[in-house]
Scaffold this motif. Structure first.
Motif, PDB file in Angstrom:
ATOM      1  N   ALA A   1     -10.856   1.386  -0.447  1.00 56.41           N
ATOM      2  CA  ALA A   1     -10.063   1.564  -1.668  1.00 56.41           C
ATOM      3  C   ALA A   1      -9.490   2.977  -1.744  1.00 56.41           C
ATOM      4  CB  ALA A   1     -10.927   1.278  -2.895  1.00 56.41           C
ATOM      5  N   TYR A   2     -10.302   3.972  -1.435  1.00 57.75           N
ATOM      6  CA  TYR A   2      -9.805   5.352  -1.429  1.00 57.75           C
ATOM      7  C   TYR A   2      -8.658   5.516  -0.433  1.00 57.75           C
ATOM      8  CZ  TYR A   2     -14.031   6.704  -4.036  1.00 57.75           C
ATOM      9  OH  TYR A   2     -15.020   6.829  -4.974  1.00 57.75           O
ATOM     10  N   ALA A   3      -8.792   4.899   0.733  1.00 59.05           N
ATOM     11  CA  ALA A   3      -7.747   5.018   1.750  1.00 59.05           C
ATOM     12  C   ALA A   3      -6.441   4.387   1.275  1.00 59.05           C
ATOM     13  CB  ALA A   3      -8.216   4.365   3.055  1.00 59.05           C
ATOM     14  N   ILE A   4      -6.519   3.219   0.650  1.00 61.37           N
ATOM     15  CA  ILE A   4      -5.305   2.562   0.149  1.00 61.37           C
ATOM     16  C   ILE A   4      -4.640   3.413  -0.917  1.00 61.37           C
ATOM     17  CG2 ILE A   4      -4.444   0.551  -1.106  1.00 61.37           C
ATOM     18  CD1 ILE A   4      -6.662  -1.084   0.240  1.00 61.37           C
TER      19      ILE A   4
ATOM     20  N   ALA B   1     -11.770  11.616   3.028  1.00 62.87           N
ATOM     21  CA  ALA B   1     -10.747  12.521   3.563  1.00 62.87           C
ATOM     22  C   ALA B   1     -10.629  12.380   5.074  1.00 62.87           C
ATOM     23  CB  ALA B   1     -11.081  13.956   3.181  1.00 62.87           C
ATOM     24  N   ALA B   2     -11.769  12.300   5.763  1.00 65.04           N
ATOM     25  CA  ALA B   2     -11.732  12.176   7.219  1.00 65.04           C
ATOM     26  C   ALA B   2     -11.132  10.841   7.654  1.00 65.04           C
ATOM     27  CB  ALA B   2     -13.154  12.328   7.778  1.00 65.04           C
ATOM     28  N   ILE B   3     -11.566   9.749   7.023  1.00 66.78           N
ATOM     29  CA  ILE B   3     -11.074   8.422   7.408  1.00 66.78           C
ATOM     30  C   ILE B   3      -9.595   8.266   7.075  1.00 66.78           C
ATOM     31  CG2 ILE B   3     -11.291   5.956   6.898  1.00 66.78           C
ATOM     32  CD1 ILE B   3     -14.286   6.445   6.507  1.00 66.78           C
ATOM     33  N   THR B   4      -9.203   8.687   5.879  1.00 67.66           N
ATOM     34  CA  THR B   4      -7.806   8.527   5.459  1.00 67.66           C
ATOM     35  C   THR B   4      -6.870   9.359   6.321  1.00 67.66           C
ATOM     36  OG1 THR B   4      -8.584   8.152   3.203  1.00 67.66           O
ATOM     37  CG2 THR B   4      -6.250   8.650   3.494  1.00 67.66           C
ATOM     38  N   THR B   5      -7.287  10.580   6.652  1.00 67.67           N
ATOM     39  CA  THR B   5      -6.452  11.426   7.505  1.00 67.67           C
ATOM     40  C   THR B   5      -6.339  10.846   8.911  1.00 67.67           C
ATOM     41  OG1 THR B   5      -7.239  13.336   6.240  1.00 67.67           O
ATOM     42  CG2 THR B   5      -6.077  13.779   8.289  1.00 67.67           C
ATOM     43  N   ALA B   6      -7.445  10.300   9.421  1.00 70.76           N
ATOM     44  CA  ALA B   6      -7.382   9.649  10.745  1.00 70.76           C
ATOM     45  C   ALA B   6      -6.445   8.450  10.715  1.00 70.76           C
ATOM     46  CB  ALA B   6      -8.783   9.233  11.169  1.00 70.76           C
TER      47      ALA B   6
ATOM     48  N   ALA C   1      -3.050  -1.241   3.687  1.00 70.85           N
ATOM     49  CA  ALA C   1      -2.337  -0.713   2.530  1.00 70.85           C
ATOM     50  C   ALA C   1      -1.686  -1.824   1.710  1.00 70.85           C
ATOM     51  CB  ALA C   1      -1.275   0.291   2.985  1.00 70.85           C
ATOM     52  N   LEU C   2      -1.244  -2.883   2.384  1.00 66.39           N
ATOM     53  CA  LEU C   2      -0.565  -3.986   1.696  1.00 66.39           C
ATOM     54  C   LEU C   2      -1.526  -5.071   1.223  1.00 66.39           C
ATOM     55  CD1 LEU C   2       2.557  -4.415   3.999  1.00 66.39           C
ATOM     56  CD2 LEU C   2       2.476  -3.366   1.739  1.00 66.39           C
ATOM     57  N   LEU C   3      -2.821  -4.891   1.464  1.00 71.48           N
ATOM     58  CA  LEU C   3      -3.794  -5.915   1.090  1.00 71.48           C
ATOM     59  C   LEU C   3      -3.762  -6.261  -0.402  1.00 71.48           C
ATOM     60  CD1 LEU C   3      -6.177  -7.755   1.881  1.00 71.48           C
ATOM     61  CD2 LEU C   3      -7.689  -5.785   1.506  1.00 71.48           C
ATOM     62  N   PRO C   4      -3.731  -5.291  -1.323  1.00 67.27           N
ATOM     63  CA  PRO C   4      -3.697  -5.653  -2.751  1.00 67.27           C
ATOM     64  C   PRO C   4      -2.470  -6.473  -3.133  1.00 67.27           C
ATOM     65  CG  PRO C   4      -4.316  -3.362  -2.494  1.00 67.27           C
ATOM     66  CD  PRO C   4      -3.860  -3.825  -1.165  1.00 67.27           C
ATOM     67  N   LEU C   5      -1.305  -6.070  -2.640  1.00 71.59           N
ATOM     68  CA  LEU C   5      -0.089  -6.823  -2.951  1.00 71.59           C
ATOM     69  C   LEU C   5      -0.145  -8.221  -2.345  1.00 71.59           C
ATOM     70  CD1 LEU C   5       2.708  -4.134  -2.473  1.00 71.59           C
ATOM     71  CD2 LEU C   5       1.938  -5.134  -4.613  1.00 71.59           C
ATOM     72  N   GLY C   6      -0.602  -8.320  -1.101  1.00 70.69           N
ATOM     73  CA  GLY C   6      -0.710  -9.624  -0.471  1.00 70.69           C
ATOM     74  C   GLY C   6      -1.689 -10.532  -1.188  1.00 70.69           C
TER      75      GLY C   6
ATOM     76  N   LEU D   1       3.605   1.586  -0.559  1.00 74.58           N
ATOM     77  CA  LEU D   1       3.567   0.494  -1.525  1.00 74.58           C
ATOM     78  C   LEU D   1       2.152   0.266  -2.037  1.00 74.58           C
ATOM     79  CD1 LEU D   1       6.006  -2.108   0.097  1.00 74.58           C
ATOM     80  CD2 LEU D   1       6.424  -0.627  -1.871  1.00 74.58           C
ATOM     81  N   GLY D   2       1.171   0.361  -1.128  1.00 72.11           N
ATOM     82  CA  GLY D   2      -0.202   0.158  -1.556  1.00 72.11           C
ATOM     83  C   GLY D   2      -0.657   1.180  -2.565  1.00 72.11           C
ATOM     84  N   SER D   3      -0.233   2.432  -2.401  1.00 72.98           N
ATOM     85  CA  SER D   3      -0.665   3.477  -3.326  1.00 72.98           C
ATOM     86  C   SER D   3       0.037   3.387  -4.676  1.00 72.98           C
ATOM     87  CB  SER D   3      -0.395   4.855  -2.714  1.00 72.98           C
ATOM     88  OG  SER D   3       0.997   5.088  -2.604  1.00 72.98           O
ATOM     89  N   SER D   4       1.162   2.655  -4.742  1.00 74.48           N
ATOM     90  CA  SER D   4       1.848   2.506  -6.034  1.00 74.48           C
ATOM     91  C   SER D   4       1.160   1.484  -6.926  1.00 74.48           C
ATOM     92  CB  SER D   4       3.309   2.084  -5.807  1.00 74.48           C
ATOM     93  OG  SER D   4       3.380   0.791  -5.232  1.00 74.48           O
ATOM     94  N   VAL D   5       0.207   0.732  -6.357  1.00 75.67           N
ATOM     95  CA  VAL D   5      -0.544  -0.243  -7.138  1.00 75.67           C
ATOM     96  C   VAL D   5      -1.662   0.476  -7.875  1.00 75.67           C
ATOM     97  CG1 VAL D   5      -1.957  -2.329  -7.004  1.00 75.67           C
ATOM     98  CG2 VAL D   5      -0.011  -2.044  -5.479  1.00 75.67           C
ATOM     99  N   PRO D   6      -1.878   0.212  -9.161  1.00 77.98           N
ATOM    100  CA  PRO D   6      -2.960   0.869  -9.901  1.00 77.98           C
ATOM    101  C   PRO D   6      -4.316   0.652  -9.246  1.00 77.98           C
ATOM    102  CG  PRO D   6      -1.476  -0.239 -11.415  1.00 77.98           C
ATOM    103  CD  PRO D   6      -1.039  -0.624 -10.030  1.00 77.98           C
ATOM    104  N   GLY D   7      -5.189   1.640  -9.422  1.00 78.54           N
ATOM    105  CA  GLY D   7      -6.496   1.588  -8.784  1.00 78.54           C
ATOM    106  C   GLY D   7      -7.309   0.377  -9.165  1.00 78.54           C
TER     107      GLY D   7
END
Length: 494
Positions: A370-373, A305-310, A7-12, A336-342
């Motif tokens: 990307a969908y998961a983040i 949906a399956a991967i993100t929920t897992a 999730a923090l990969l884009p910010l990092g 934090l990761g989801s607050s970053v624009p796609g």
């Protein structure tokens, strides 16, 4: 920790790239006239949209929740309905009817009509939670309806209004399709154009860094403006029924205002889609391509949906069953990761995959990452709520009877969490169906989703060919509108 790291990969990535570039490189790429123009365009659109959405959202919520306007239940559903039409589809509907709408005023109109429900929903919910006794007391002291709103109701709506405004601003900073179609340049459209035209890593990344800073400034500003003042009741007591304000001669203007808002936000896009569907029916519609594109979209959405929920299960579980600083930090980092624009998420994954794992570049796993983040918080919120409602006693009893951990997970934990897991998967599924920006940059060559196929046709000004893809996206998004309006509708009286 692995979920939080993803999730923090884009910010990092942005922080690392900026540090590697150095202050001289940052100054050369950021402190230039073009960035100033983009900043001005972005800020004035964000400010104008937040103000317009605030006025429309609060006004509509007051009419539905506190006035005697007829058919309040129906108006509530209609005011939430614009969320079923993606912003870039709404933009397509307007620009195909009025080609001269590619101005600041046109962009302000379209994004306001797309995003005002983000303010209406929390404000309407806040209205239902207000204590009517305070309003009755204020009226008993001689205050007018307008004074009661300004001095009693509006201060109590501050958190909901600021939260809704923050949602509008963050969505607008991340918006690409609608603004690109309206030819209104912002940071998001500039990043995409620079990436597509020259694959300019440093320039696009620095623009992404400025965009992330704007998001962080908005988050901090919302926290500061919210303040610490509370308006909670000390006890539930006997609930006093709300007495709607009689509109009398203002009933007709109120109905006209609500009808105009719903007409512009819902009727115009749907009429435009119907018009172009009829126009496109005259030409041959490639139903085979439409079917394969729909199946590809549904397949990607189901996998995401399956991967993100897992991925949401360990974060939601630890946040409830192992409360502490580490668990809280891991859970909050996923937001934090989801607050970053796609487009920033996509740019980070493109660069990382090329440099670190080139064999994964433009493959489905990168797109699913990307969908998961982007949509992980939608699953975590529902999973955490389910964990909080599932008593740990059943698991303890099963353990005392000798059941192994995998057996307890399969027979006890997952069945108890099934409603929350299903709700989170549904939210992620619907979000992926209409996702455009990350899919444009990360989808494998030859992979077409409903959003990208619609984008290709509408960009070629083939509005008739684009309409079927838009209609299917609207139909698939409609259940989200029903889910959002159901709980609120229960609190309304006829």
């Amino acid at each position: 920790m692995a979920v939080a790291a993803l999730a923090l990969l884009p910010l990092g990535y942005i922080v690392w790239y900026s540090a590697d570039l150095g202050w001289a490189g940052i100054r050369e790429l950021v402190l230039r006239p073009r960035v100033g123009e983009l900043l001005w365009n972005t800020l004035r659109l964000v400010l104008g949209t937040v103000v317009c959405c605030g006025v429309l959202g609060v006004g509509a919520a007051w009419l539905v929740e506190r006035s005697s306007v007829p058919a309040r239940r129906i108006w509530h559903v209609l005011l939430v309905a614009p969320l079923a039409v993606p912003a870039f589809v709404n933009s397509y509907a307007w620009i195909s009817l009025l080609p001269g709408l590619d101005t600041y005023a046109g962009a302000l109109l379209v994004v306001t009509l797309s995003y005002f429900p983000f303010v209406y929903l929390p404000v309407a919910a806040a209205f239902r939670g207000l204590d009517p006794a305070l309003e009755d007391t204020a009226r008993g002291l001689g205050l007018s309806t307008w004074a009661v709103f300004l001095r009693v109701q509006l201060p109590q709506l501050r958190v909901a209004l600021l939260g809704g405004g923050l949602l509008v601003a963050l969505h607008l900073l991340a918006e690409f399709g609608a603004l690109q179609m309206l030819r209104y340049p912002t940071f998001t459209t500039a990043i995409y154009d620079q990436y597509r035209a020259t694959f300019n890593g440093p320039g696009a990344t620095m623009l992404a860094g400025v965009l992330v800073l704007l998001c962080l400034v908005l988050l901090i500003a919302e926290i500061r403006l919210r303040g610490r003042r509370g308006y909670a009741r000390s006890g539930r007591g006997a609930p006093r029924p709300v007495r709607p304000v009689a509109l009398r001669r203002l009933t007709a203007p109120a109905l006209l205002a609500l009808g105009t808002l719903v007409g512009l936000a819902v009727a115009v896009p749907l009429w435009s889609l119907g018009y172009w569907m009829a126009r496109g029916a005259g030409s041959a519609v490639d139903w085979a391509d439409l079917g394969s594109t729909t199946s590809t979209t549904l397949g990607l959405a189901a996998a995401a949906a399956a991967i993100t929920t897992a991925m949401a299960l360990p974060a939601g579980w630890l946040a409830v069953r192992a409360r502490g600083r580490v668990a809280t930090l891991l859970e909050r980092s996923t937001y934090l990761g989801s607050s970053v624009p796609g487009i920033v998420v996509a740019l980070a994954l493109v660069t990382v995959s090329i440099r670190v794992t080139p064999w994964l570049y433009q493959t489905v796993p990168v797109l699913l990452a990307a969908y998961a983040i982007l949509f992980l918080p939608r699953a975590i919120v529902t999973v955490r709520s389910a964990v909080e409602q599932a008593p740990p006693l059943y698991d303890d009893v099963a353990a005392s009877l000798g059941a192994s951990a995998p057996d307890r997970l399969r027979r006890i934990t997952l069945p108890l969490l099934a409603p929350g897991i299903g709700a989170g998967a549904a939210l992620v599924f619907l979000a992926v169906v209409t996702e455009l920006t990350a899919t444009l940059l990360l989808a494998p060559t030859g992979t077409r989703t409903l959003a990208t196929a619609f984008w290709a046709a509408s960009s070629a000004v083939d509005y008739g060919a684009a309409a079927p893809y838009a209609v299917i996206m609207v139909l698939l998004s409609a259940p989200a509108t029903v889910l959002l309006s159901r709980d609120a509708r229960r609190g309304l009286t006829t």
